[in-house]
Write a protein that holds these residues in place. Sequence first.
Motif, PDB file in Angstrom:
ATOM      1  N   ILE A 146       0.568  -1.182  -0.419  1.00  0.00           N
ATOM      2  CA  ILE A 146      -0.122  -0.266   0.149  1.00  0.00           C
ATOM      3  C   ILE A 146       1.005   1.218  -0.582  1.00  0.00           C
ATOM      4  N   GLY A 147       0.849   1.691  -0.881  1.00  0.00           N
ATOM      5  CA  GLY A 147       1.401   3.356  -0.871  1.00  0.00           C
ATOM      6  C   GLY A 147       1.350   4.102  -1.357  1.00  0.00           C
ATOM      7  N   THR A 148       1.044   5.460  -0.884  1.00  0.00           N
ATOM      8  CA  THR A 148       1.184   6.502  -0.613  1.00  0.00           C
ATOM      9  C   THR A 148       1.651   7.873  -1.467  1.00  0.00           C
ATOM     10  N   SER A 149       1.574   7.773  -2.608  1.00  0.00           N
ATOM     11  CA  SER A 149       2.291   9.112  -3.193  1.00  0.00           C
ATOM     12  C   SER A 149       3.628   8.136  -3.396  1.00  0.00           C
ATOM     13  N   ARG A 150       4.871   9.188  -2.735  1.00  0.00           N
ATOM     14  CA  ARG A 150       6.192   7.988  -3.172  1.00  0.00           C
ATOM     15  C   ARG A 150       6.191   7.069  -2.616  1.00  0.00           C
ATOM     16  N   GLY A 151       5.861   6.677  -2.024  1.00  0.00           N
ATOM     17  CA  GLY A 151       5.740   5.073  -0.976  1.00  0.00           C
ATOM     18  C   GLY A 151       4.517   4.689  -2.475  1.00  0.00           C
ATOM     19  N   GLY A 152       4.173   4.756  -3.823  1.00  0.00           N
ATOM     20  CA  GLY A 152       3.727   4.288  -4.640  1.00  0.00           C
ATOM     21  C   GLY A 152       4.765   4.277  -6.218  1.00  0.00           C
ATOM     22  N   LEU A 153       5.508   5.297  -5.814  1.00  0.00           N
ATOM     23  CA  LEU A 153       6.682   5.611  -6.558  1.00  0.00           C
ATOM     24  C   LEU A 153       8.233   3.964  -6.618  1.00  0.00           C
ATOM     25  N   ILE A 154       8.050   3.922  -5.183  1.00  0.00           N
ATOM     26  CA  ILE A 154       8.764   3.075  -4.206  1.00  0.00           C
ATOM     27  C   ILE A 154       8.205   1.399  -4.901  1.00  0.00           C
ATOM     28  N   VAL A 155       7.334   1.253  -5.048  1.00  0.00           N
ATOM     29  CA  VAL A 155       5.859   0.233  -5.548  1.00  0.00           C
ATOM     30  C   VAL A 155       6.536  -0.049  -6.886  1.00  0.00           C
ATOM     31  N   HIS A 156       6.857   1.785  -8.244  1.00  0.00           N
ATOM     32  CA  HIS A 156       7.465   0.884  -9.359  1.00  0.00           C
ATOM     33  C   HIS A 156       8.638   0.416  -8.862  1.00  0.00           C
ATOM     34  N   VAL A 157       9.125   0.981  -8.303  1.00  0.00           N
ATOM     35  CA  VAL A 157      10.520   0.719  -8.024  1.00  0.00           C
ATOM     36  C   VAL A 157      10.641  -0.596  -7.671  1.00  0.00           C
ATOM     37  N   LEU A 158      10.493  -1.300  -6.941  1.00  0.00           N
ATOM     38  CA  LEU A 158      10.321  -3.391  -6.432  1.00  0.00           C
ATOM     39  C   LEU A 158       9.859  -3.707  -7.658  1.00  0.00           C
ATOM     40  N   GLY A 159       8.852  -3.342  -8.034  1.00  0.00           N
ATOM     41  CA  GLY A 159       8.447  -4.284  -9.772  1.00  0.00           C
ATOM     42  C   GLY A 159       9.379  -4.448 -10.348  1.00  0.00           C
ATOM     43  N   ALA A 160      10.732  -3.397 -11.044  1.00  0.00           N
ATOM     44  CA  ALA A 160      11.626  -3.343 -11.938  1.00  0.00           C
ATOM     45  C   ALA A 160      12.631  -4.014 -10.952  1.00  0.00           C
ATOM     46  N   ILE A 161      13.050  -4.405  -9.708  1.00  0.00           N
ATOM     47  CA  ILE A 161      13.688  -4.682  -9.091  1.00  0.00           C
ATOM     48  C   ILE A 161      14.093  -6.284  -8.008  1.00  0.00           C
ATOM     49  N   LYS A 162      12.153  -6.125  -8.080  1.00  0.00           N
ATOM     50  CA  LYS A 162      12.510  -7.559  -7.195  1.00  0.00           C
ATOM     51  C   LYS A 162      10.744  -7.623  -7.387  1.00  0.00           C
ATOM     52  N   PRO A 163      10.170  -8.010  -8.788  1.00  0.00           N
ATOM     53  CA  PRO A 163       8.448  -8.173  -8.623  1.00  0.00           C
ATOM     54  C   PRO A 163       8.323  -9.296  -7.701  1.00  0.00           C
ATOM     55  N   SER A 164       8.704 -10.502  -7.929  1.00  0.00           N
ATOM     56  CA  SER A 164       8.398 -11.411  -7.297  1.00  0.00           C
ATOM     57  C   SER A 164       8.233 -11.659  -5.323  1.00  0.00           C
ATOM     58  N   VAL A 165       8.098 -10.161  -5.133  1.00  0.00           N
ATOM     59  CA  VAL A 165       7.696  -9.447  -3.421  1.00  0.00           C
ATOM     60  C   VAL A 165       6.247  -9.378  -3.379  1.00  0.00           C
ATOM     61  N   LEU A 166       5.990  -8.685  -5.166  1.00  0.00           N
ATOM     62  CA  LEU A 166       4.625  -7.711  -4.888  1.00  0.00           C
ATOM     63  C   LEU A 166       3.061  -8.710  -4.889  1.00  0.00           C
ATOM     64  N   LYS A 167       2.448  -8.778  -4.229  1.00  0.00           N
ATOM     65  CA  LYS A 167       0.991 -10.266  -4.575  1.00  0.00           C
ATOM     66  C   LYS A 167       0.221  -9.156  -4.514  1.00  0.00           C
ATOM     67  N   ALA A 168      -0.243  -7.960  -4.861  1.00  0.00           N
ATOM     68  CA  ALA A 168      -1.260  -6.889  -4.531  1.00  0.00           C
ATOM     69  C   ALA A 168      -0.566  -5.168  -4.094  1.00  0.00           C
ATOM     70  N   ILE A 169      -1.173  -5.024  -4.696  1.00  0.00           N
ATOM     71  CA  ILE A 169      -1.030  -3.078  -4.628  1.00  0.00           C
ATOM     72  C   ILE A 169      -2.186  -2.414  -5.002  1.00  0.00           C
ATOM     73  N   VAL A 170      -2.105  -1.087  -3.983  1.00  0.00           N
ATOM     74  CA  VAL A 170      -2.904  -0.202  -3.296  1.00  0.00           C
ATOM     75  C   VAL A 170      -1.959   1.338  -3.908  1.00  0.00           C
ATOM     76  N   LEU A 171      -2.345   1.427  -4.759  1.00  0.00           N
ATOM     77  CA  LEU A 171      -1.501   2.908  -5.306  1.00  0.00           C
ATOM     78  C   LEU A 171      -2.784   4.233  -4.750  1.00  0.00           C
ATOM     79  N   ASN A 172      -1.746   4.955  -3.640  1.00  0.00           N
ATOM     80  CA  ASN A 172      -3.070   5.812  -3.110  1.00  0.00           C
ATOM     81  C   ASN A 172      -2.534   7.122  -3.823  1.00  0.00           C
ATOM     82  N   ASP A 173      -3.437   7.666  -4.701  1.00  0.00           N
ATOM     83  CA  ASP A 173      -2.820   9.111  -5.229  1.00  0.00           C
ATOM     84  C   ASP A 173      -2.130   8.825  -6.079  1.00  0.00           C
ATOM     85  N   ILE A 174      -1.469   7.497  -6.289  1.00  0.00           N
ATOM     86  CA  ILE A 174       0.026   8.358  -7.352  1.00  0.00           C
ATOM     87  C   ILE A 174      -0.131   7.550  -8.861  1.00  0.00           C
TER      88      ILE A 174
END
Length: 293
Positions: A105-133
């Motif tokens: 669950i990423g708010t603003s900058r947190g959602g940008l970090i989720v995008h980076v995690l998807g690039a460097i370690k996608p296996s860690v992401l099971k579901a995503i909530v982007l809050n206003d980003i």
Amino acid sequence: MTEGFSDFFYTAPDGLKLHARVYGETNSGHWPAVCLPGLTRNCRDFHELALHLSGRAARKVIAFDYRGRGQSAYDPDISHYNVAIEAGDILAGLAALEIEEAAFIGTSRGGLIVHVLGAIKPSVLKAIVLNDIGPVVEADGLAHIRSYLDPSPKPKTRAEAIGAQRGAHGSDFPALSAADWERMVSALYRETEAGLMPDFDPRLIETLAGLDLTQPLPDLWPQFEALAAIPLLAIRGANSKLLSVETVEQMRKRHPDIETITVEGQGHAPFLETGGLPGAIATFLDRAELKFS
């Protein structure tokens, strides 16, 4: 454990001491939920949501303080305040907690970090909530953030702090109650001998100084499209200046398993404990788990 959480301290790859809150100590069989705050914010922003998620399904919730925020150490090198290093810090924290995959669950900058995690370690992401980003950050929204952070208000009392936040954000957040503003101030400020202080390294503001906001900012569409196989809930404040309606429409077209929520009477970023959002987020995570279990 006090107030429904325990404090967890760990060491970043470069040796900095970092902090997170852990809600729900037991391994319930559900995906953990990892909460990532905005630029100058901290784990306290997620307290009410974390209590809801950890109580409803005994879901473990980890809310992080990035370096230079909350109870994490300040970095002597401000160039380290960037989403790539912060993404690495999050992975280090999850490794220390022995968590290999989670909902994020990423708010603003947190959602940008989720995008980076998807690039460097996608296996860690099971579901995503982007809050206003989303993949496109509107320059007007970033300019607004820079305007109210520089100079950051230094109120002497809680009443002054609430007044300052209402002055900066009130027109974008007419839906908020007095209790909502109180919680915002409790999350944003810390008590010191000199009075209330914003709970982040003031040099964070310098990281925005060099941005040329007269030009379009780089987008993250390739990183977003790499998340296409992961269930995604996009939340937008109806009055947001950072995430446009047009970007949300493009996100719908490019992600086959996206759900969207617009929060009326709120701007950037909606308070995740308001507007029925705790229940909506919990239901989304439950549904995603059932689909991929």
